[in-house]
Enzyme design. Structure first.
Site, short mmCIF file in Angstrom:
data_model
loop_
_atom_site.label_atom_id
_atom_site.label_comp_id
_atom_site.label_asym_id
_atom_site.label_seq_id
_atom_site.Cartn_x
_atom_site.Cartn_y
_atom_site.Cartn_z
CD GLU A 127 -2.78 -1.34 2.42
OE1 GLU A 127 -2.70 -0.48 3.30
OE2 GLU A 127 -3.57 -2.31 2.47
CG ASN A 167 -0.82 -7.08 -1.20
OD1 ASN A 167 -1.40 -7.76 -2.05
ND2 ASN A 167 -1.33 -6.85 0.00
CG HIS A 204 -10.06 -5.22 0.37
ND1 HIS A 204 -10.38 -6.27 1.20
CD2 HIS A 204 -8.74 -4.98 0.56
CE1 HIS A 204 -9.29 -6.64 1.86
NE2 HIS A 204 -8.28 -5.88 1.49
CD GLU A 233 -4.96 -7.60 1.82
OE1 GLU A 233 -5.82 -6.81 2.27
OE2 GLU A 233 -3.74 -7.42 1.95
CG ASP A 235 -13.02 -8.12 1.83
OD1 ASP A 235 -12.85 -7.21 1.01
OD2 ASP A 235 -12.50 -8.10 2.96
#
Ligand code: G3I
Length: 300
Positions: A127, A167, A204, A233, A235
């Site tokens: 990030e 990432n 996400h 990750e 979701d």
């Protein structure tokens, strides 16, 4: 195949989940996790605040608990994460300049030495970009714009056996500024020989029922630079079946998309638990999104 991991393995891919060490004693949780997934990421336990709580005093007890749980079941492990603006231990948050640069290098060396030869990949840097594609201001960025490549060079030297990933989130939409900023960095690293093996797209997804624009183009464009890509990750708000099926299919359509990881097991385990974004409900039952993902994997 009847589990996500086995279904993904049919095309040489993995299907993973984030694991919270504190939940492993919950037998519903650990039974689902051990049955369905074949790649494990520690949700918090391998982050800098966990692994180096005091400067140069490393603590791997929580990370090792997850590593051992996974490998005893034959599951592989992704490392997450070595250099990040968040979840730094307090002593690191207070640092800057050359002292912080040295501390970052020492952290990478210390953690990677402990897990040397054991992990499938490391999220070396997490990030580091703003939404507009510029670099995020942070104490790490303040040590000089080359901090990311220094992290990757340090990581390669520390453990040449593991894949080194960058990432980030909100890099799924190809026409988005942040995606382009990360893309240009990977392009630059590959052109100058900075060691990098993979890009993790956190995935996400919020709102909506369709995929971000050109999601598959993003995956194939990164891959064309000569790196693997992975969804790290995942979701999705209310676990939209179309989005879950679509993101799975996009990965399956790109040969260098090596695997998918969801960010938790049951909705109740999620950092977004009020959005019910995962593949199992709070009772551990398979949701419609689970079936849509499994069917896509089995059709590949
Ligand atoms: O362990 C302490 C506990 O002792 C304390 O009582 C409690 C009170 O707040 O906090 C607990 O720590 C929390 C930790 O999760 C473990 O549950 C932290 O406050 C909380 O901030 C932390 O949140 C994590 C978050 O990263 C922090 O940045 C989430 O679990 C984790 O899912 C989330 O994961 C990130 C990825 O690493 C990077 N990408 C985004 C993703 C979602 O935010």
């Amino acid at each position: 195949a009847t589990t996500l991991g086995a279904a993904a393995a049919q095309s040489g891919r993995y299907f993973g989940t984030a694991i919270a060490g504190g939940r492993l004693n919950d037998s519903t949780y650990s039974t689902i996790a051990g049955r369905e997934f074949n790649m494990i990421t520690a949700e918090n336990e391998m982050k800098p605040d966990a692994t180096e709580p005091n400067q140069n005093q490393f603590n791997f007890s929580a990370g090792d608990q997850i590593y051992n749980w996974a490998t005893q079941r034959g599951l592989k492990v992704r490392g997450h994460t070595l250099a990040w603006h968040a979840q730094q231990p307090p002593w690191m948050e207070r640092m800057s300049g050359s002292a912080l640069r040295s501390a970052m290098i020492n952290h990478i060396n210390g953690v990677m030495a402990h897990y040397k030869g054991k992990l499938a990949a490391w999220d070396v840097v997490n990030e580091a970009f703003n939404e507009d594609g510029s670099r995020r201001q942070s104490n790490l960025q303040g040590t000089g714009n080359d901090w990311i490549e220094v992290a990757f060079r340090t990581a390669r030297a520390a453990d040449p056996s593991t894949k080194l990933c960058y990432n980030d989130y909100n890099i799924e939409n190809w026409s988005y500024g942040k995606t382009q900023g990360v893309y240009r960095m990977i392009q630059d690293f590959k052109s100058r020989g900075v060691p990098i093996d993979c890009v993790g797209l956190q995935t996400h997804f919020t709102g909506g029922s369709s995929l971000p624009s050109n999601f598959q183009t993003t995956l194939s464009s990164f891959a064309a630079l000569g790196v693997d890509v992975a969804l790290t990750e995942v979701d999705v708000t209310n676990a939209s079946t179309t989005q879950y099926a679509g993101l799975t299919q996009a990965c399956l359509n790109v040969p260098r998309c090596i695997g998918i990881t969801v960010w938790g097991v049951r909705d109740s385990d999620s950092w977004r638990s009020n959005e019910n974004p995962l593949l199992f409900d709070g009772g551990g039952n398979k949701k419609a999104a689970y079936t849509s993902v499994l069917n896509a994997l089995n059709a590949a």
